[in-house]
Design an enzyme around this catalytic site. Sequence first.
Site, PDB file in Angstrom:
ATOM      1  N   HIS A 291       0.801  -1.222   0.000  1.00 10.14           N
ATOM      2  CA  HIS A 291       0.000   0.000   0.000  1.00 10.14           C
ATOM      3  C   HIS A 291       0.836   1.276   0.000  1.00 10.14           C
ATOM      4  CE1 HIS A 291      -3.518   2.457   0.337  1.00 10.14           C
ATOM      5  NE2 HIS A 291      -3.115   2.990   1.483  1.00 10.14           N
ATOM      6  N   HIS A 301       2.298  11.990   1.940  1.00  6.13           N
ATOM      7  CA  HIS A 301       2.792  10.731   2.515  1.00  6.13           C
ATOM      8  C   HIS A 301       4.288  10.520   2.305  1.00  6.13           C
ATOM      9  CE1 HIS A 301      -1.328   9.732   3.389  1.00  6.13           C
ATOM     10  NE2 HIS A 301      -1.668   9.768   2.125  1.00  6.13           N
ATOM     11  N   HIS A 330      -2.678   9.669  -3.659  1.00  8.47           N
ATOM     12  CA  HIS A 330      -3.792   9.763  -4.594  1.00  8.47           C
ATOM     13  C   HIS A 330      -3.370  10.458  -5.876  1.00  8.47           C
ATOM     14  CE1 HIS A 330      -6.525   9.563  -0.801  1.00  8.47           C
ATOM     15  NE2 HIS A 330      -5.944   8.408  -1.082  1.00  8.47           N
TER      16      HIS A 330
END
Length: 437
Positions: A291, A301, A330
Amino acid sequence: MELKLVSTTLTVFLLIISVTVTTADYVRPQPRETLQFPWKSKPHSYPQQVHISLAGEKHMRVSWITDDNSSPSVVEYGTFPGRYSSMAEGESTSYNYLFYTSGKIHHTVIGPLEHDTVYFYKCGQQGPEFQLKTPPAQFPVTFAVAGDLGQTGWTKSTLEHIDLCKYDVHLLPGDLSYADYMQHRWDTFGELVQPLASARPWMVTQGNHEKEYIPLLQGGFASYNARWKMPSEESGSTSNLYYSFEVAGVHIIMLGSYADYDKHSDQYNWLKADLLKVDRKKTPWLLVLLHVPWYNSNEAHQNEGDGMMQAMEPLLYAASVDLVFSGHVHAYERSNRVNNRRPDSCGPVHITIGDGGNKEGLARKYKNPKPDWSVFREASFGHGELKIVNATHAFWSWHRNDDDEPVRSDQVWITSLVNSGCLAEKSHEFRKILMAP
């Protein structure tokens, strides 16, 4: 003749200008509202949220939910509509989450099944007939790839585009439903993806939105583990958060970004053992999904995958992994072959594809200057398609959701490391690392 040549040249020139201007003026889409699912009355024994996943050689796991706790975990199946020559009985489970109680969750493994074959099946002897297609036994094989799906208008668009792709298996690197503790959103997600997930195997790994941990009250991954059972046992794993499987000459490892990964962890030791079992003559392609990206030039992130990368990147490099897919950010980004933060012709290609349609919107800001390992990056919703043509060549394409049309915006031919000389160069290093205590 000269006039015709000048005219043709001018036309090509104008087309180039047009393409350049169109690309430069592209405006990334805004988030879309979360989908609403009106309640529909169904018989308690009616199968809901049907999805399938691979469960070992020539076997498929069929999963569904019923409101009736007495419904049998039975799947009838065959190669002709309405004519079921085989039947299998599986297991069932349920879970409680605060004030929520799930329906009866059924998991039934069917098989052995023939490769590249359409089967018709019915769940629990009730409801409609479904049909699935098993993956081929050999190349070519096509994977659809999209992470961070959620349940928005963009999710719906992404799923529609994936449905147009003639794929064999869907790979999802985490963040499925974005239920975020609201357990009924797991139910609506299951209904949303059922048309696709009941027809082709969906192989998933967990993301941070699957965690749903509440200190002192609720353990993590309760819904994910109960609803989306993957072939962990079949691949020698003790956790549903990491496992492996094989499809038509491809060995795929699904890692858990939210399971322990240090050198003393069960996941680390399982990964070493799994890599030692890989036969590159049988499965010349080696893929990994997780992930949290290890290579990320987006401001979102940053550095979150550094710990896992430090622990596990040497293993993947020594094993000559070809591709690593991740989500979480994203946006979309593709790297060169890379290792230890530097371009390396014997390292894997890293692809971040956490842009399936989530409710949180796009991660629009990238760090500049662009790292030398980064090739293509764009903050848009979309999905990817990986067609592995043969033992040495694969075609990767990323399709941006542009006004609800899938626009191929990035594409590249990728050559497997199997015949590159990298395996021979690293054979001693591979054994040394993997056999280390």
